[in-house]
Write a protein that holds these residues in place. Structure first.
Motif, mmCIF file in Angstrom:
data_model
loop_
_atom_site.group_PDB
_atom_site.id
_atom_site.type_symbol
_atom_site.label_atom_id
_atom_site.label_comp_id
_atom_site.label_asym_id
_atom_site.label_seq_id
_atom_site.Cartn_x
_atom_site.Cartn_y
_atom_site.Cartn_z
ATOM 1 N N VAL A 111 42.015 37.405 127.494
ATOM 2 C CA VAL A 111 43.052 36.406 127.788
ATOM 3 C C VAL A 111 43.836 36.163 126.504
ATOM 4 N N TYR A 112 45.163 36.270 126.577
ATOM 5 C CA TYR A 112 46.026 36.022 125.414
ATOM 6 C C TYR A 112 46.837 34.764 125.678
ATOM 7 N N GLU A 113 46.646 33.746 124.860
ATOM 8 C CA GLU A 113 47.314 32.454 125.068
ATOM 9 C C GLU A 113 48.222 32.161 123.871
ATOM 10 N N ALA A 114 49.449 31.712 124.174
ATOM 11 C CA ALA A 114 50.430 31.464 123.113
ATOM 12 C C ALA A 114 50.023 30.288 122.206
ATOM 13 N N LYS A 159 35.594 50.118 133.919
ATOM 14 C CA LYS A 159 36.422 51.019 134.749
ATOM 15 C C LYS A 159 37.888 50.871 134.370
ATOM 16 N N PHE A 160 38.283 49.696 133.898
ATOM 17 C CA PHE A 160 39.601 49.507 133.287
ATOM 18 C C PHE A 160 39.641 48.181 132.539
ATOM 19 N N ARG A 161 40.743 48.009 131.751
ATOM 20 C CA ARG A 161 40.891 46.825 130.893
ATOM 21 C C ARG A 161 42.021 45.952 131.440
ATOM 22 N N VAL A 162 41.693 44.664 131.686
ATOM 23 C CA VAL A 162 42.694 43.730 132.197
ATOM 24 C C VAL A 162 43.101 42.787 131.069
ATOM 25 N N ALA A 163 44.404 42.627 130.862
ATOM 26 C CA ALA A 163 44.888 41.587 129.937
ATOM 27 C C ALA A 163 45.530 40.490 130.775
ATOM 28 N N ILE A 164 45.107 39.258 130.537
ATOM 29 C CA ILE A 164 45.715 38.108 131.214
ATOM 30 C C ILE A 164 46.552 37.398 130.169
ATOM 31 N N CYS A 165 47.841 37.289 130.436
ATOM 32 C CA CYS A 165 48.715 36.639 129.463
ATOM 33 C C CYS A 165 48.942 35.200 129.927
ATOM 34 N N LEU A 172 48.153 44.444 133.417
ATOM 35 C CA LEU A 172 48.625 43.207 132.777
ATOM 36 C C LEU A 172 48.876 42.161 133.863
ATOM 37 N N ILE A 173 48.259 40.987 133.673
ATOM 38 C CA ILE A 173 48.497 39.875 134.599
ATOM 39 C C ILE A 173 49.309 38.821 133.850
ATOM 40 N N GLY A 174 50.501 38.541 134.337
ATOM 41 C CA GLY A 174 51.346 37.511 133.721
ATOM 42 C C GLY A 174 51.036 36.169 134.345
ATOM 43 N N ALA A 175 50.272 35.358 133.596
ATOM 44 C CA ALA A 175 49.945 34.004 134.060
ATOM 45 C C ALA A 175 50.571 33.042 133.057
ATOM 46 N N ASP A 176 51.776 33.394 132.597
ATOM 47 C CA ASP A 176 52.375 32.691 131.459
ATOM 48 C C ASP A 176 53.454 31.698 131.879
#
Ligand SMILES: Cc1cc2nc3c(=O)[nH]c(=O)nc-3n(C[C@H](O)[C@H](O)[C@H](O)COP(=O)(O)OP(=O)(O)OC[C@H]3O[C@@H](n4cnc5c(N)ncnc54)[C@H](O)[C@@H]3O)c2cc1C
Length: 463
Positions: free
Chosen positions: A36-39, A7-13, A167-171
């Motif tokens: 999930v995108y991790e530095a 239904k939609f795309r979530v990116a967790i940073c 976009l979820i900013g968990a950074d």
């Protein structure tokens, strides 16, 4: 299995505690795609301790993580009354235990790498984890059609991009998502002729120094046993209190190691700029000297300290909002707080749980996403910011920096005033074991279901 037509795309940073728990919580909704995108090149954690409280533990139980986390805890979590912390005035030749905080199950403590290992090992296969992806900024792209909201483009430091709908900013404390989001909000406020509001948003970008530095290490329980067999810290967590200085110590790694965190504070420096690196290794000598007049059992702890790192304690200024359009921040990115209630990760976990709740709700669709995020903001922001304030106040109580706590004199007077200190500390902290997140979840559902057709304003699309 995740749906071929999400239904939609979530990116967790950010793949810290908050980001990873958000991925777990969202996995309950197979119609949502999660990346999930991790530095960092790999997921790692500092080798220190972390404590959890019953309010958070119930969330971890709901996510099915409690069995393996229970195995990793110092003591298997129960509901039975346990000593969470013994409070001791330690800044004198003869220390004085003046109260014990007894709570259901006590403090559920872990070695951070053990905690993280369980969360990572349980990550659902549907969640795609991308490492070495440091987000620089995000931008809304062009809409594919008049009914479809535009996608969000993520720009990473390695030159690559990715796309998402939420976009979820968990950074963490230096969050890039927070920076971009607050700049965007400030720009809109400025353009709308609200310069004061614009300044308030911009004030949230840089974290501020609390005036306190924390000195952290861990050492083996055997080393402490050799210094002082039967030391109380081998059995239970202890907070040693003193003027502008405190020490929190508790067993971790199933009791084989001791977590050590000492604070030295200059409260007058709160909100000033901190010069130098936020985290650095330091020789233990200065710290040991600082504590040289403290009671003997503190000296035994000091004798075990060989490696030490100094952390300048920064916090995020209370934000006006945790969301903008289809972007939200959680955890330290949203409300990095002082650690005097062991609550920062607990609050990140609650944020993650609430975000999943509002995103997973059947009324939340691609076109109502921004409304769902306003519900998250309405419920989580006041609560998390209140806990941040209570954590700060507990730090002041731990370090006798509270009206009337300047001089300790006669023993009886000390005992009376210390009881007052304990009473305040406990009152500030009761939320952690006397409340649950359930009522907030019910409120969130009511807000989502009571809203007009479940629709919200797609603020960013109209701008
Ligand atoms: C001394 C001390 C003791 C504490 N004790 C406790 C305790 O007992 N209990 C408790 O609940 N809390 C405790 N806390 C607080 C807790 O550690 C934090 O609140 C918690 O780790 C925050 O989690 P997070 O996921 O929001 O952020 P983080 O854990 O900081 O994770 C952020 C992640 O984002 C990644 N990242 C950063 N920038 C980017 C970018 N631009 N792009 C992609 N990824 C990025 C980072 O590499 C990291 O993996 C303590 C804190 C301190 C300092």
């Amino acid at each position: 299995m995740s749906s071929p037509n999400p239904k939609f795309r979530v990116a967790i940073c950010g793949g810290g505690v908050g980001g990873l728990i958000a991925a777990h919580a969202l996995a309950r909704f197979p119609n949502i795609q999660v990346d999930v995108y991790e530095a960092a090149r790999e997921l790692t954690e500092v080798g220190a301790g972390i404590g959890m409280w019953p309010r958070t533990w119930r969330i971890l139980q709901t996510l099915g993580l409690d069995h393996d986390l229970g195995e990793a805890a110092v003591i298997r979590p129960t509901n039975l009354p346990r000593v969470a912390f013994t409070f001791r005035k330690g800044d004198q030749p003869l220390g004085l235990s003046f109260n014990q905080l007894i709570t259901p199950g006590g403090l559920i403590s872990f070695h951070r790498p053990d905690f993280q290992k369980v969360i990572v090992n349980h990550l659902p296969p549907t969640c795609r984890l991308h490492t070495s992806k440091r987000l620089v900024s995000y931008l809304y792209g062009p809409a594919a059609s008049s009914v479809q909201p535009p996608p969000i483009y993520l720009h990473f430091r390695d030159g690559t991009t990715a796309v998402c709908d939420v976009l979820i900013g968990a950074d963490g404390i230096k969050s890039s998502v927070r920076t971009s989001m607050l700049r965007e909000l400030a720009g809109k406020a400025q353009a709308a002729g609200r310069p004061q509001e614009a300044q308030q948003h911009l004030a949230g970008i840089d974290a501020r120094w609390s005036g306190a530095s924390m000195f952290r290490t861990t050492f083996s329980a055997d080393a402490l046993r050799q210094q002082l067999p039967g030391h109380r810290v081998l059995r239970e967590p202890v907070v040693y209190l003193g003027k502008d200085t405190q020490l929190t110590v508790y067993p971790i790694a199933r009791g084989t190691r001791i977590n050590f965190a000492a604070t030295i504070a200059s409260f007058g420096m709160e909100n000033s700029a901190f010069e130098g690196p936020w985290v650095e290794d330091v020789p233990p000598f200065d710290l040991i000297t600082h504590f040289s007049r403290w009671e003997p059992e503190v000296q035994s702890l000091m004798q075990c300290v060989s490696n030490l790192s100094r952390w300048s304690m920064h916090t995020v200024h209370p934000l006006q909002t945790f969301v903008s359009g289809r972007v939200a921040v959680l955890g330290d990115a949203a409300h990095c707080m002082l650690p005097y209630q062991g609550a920062g990760a607990c609050q990140a976990i609650e944020d993650a749980c609430m975000l999943a709740e509002v995103l997973g709700h059947p009324n939340t669709t691609l076109t109502t996403l921004s409304h769902a995020l306003t519900v998250y903001d309405a419920i989580r922001r006041p609560f998390a910011q209140r806990i941040a304030e209570k954590s700060r106040e507990n730090g002041m109580l731990f370090m006798f920096n509270y009206p009337g706590l300047d001089n300790f004199s006669s023993h009886n007077e000390d005992v009376r005033r210390l009881s007052e200190v304990y009473y305040r500390i406990r009152k500030n902290w009761e939320w952690a074991w006397e409340t649950t997140i359930d009522e907030d979840v019910v409120r969130a559902r009511a807000l989502l279901e009571g809203s007009e057709n479940g629709r919200g304003s797609e603020e960013e699309e109209s701008s």
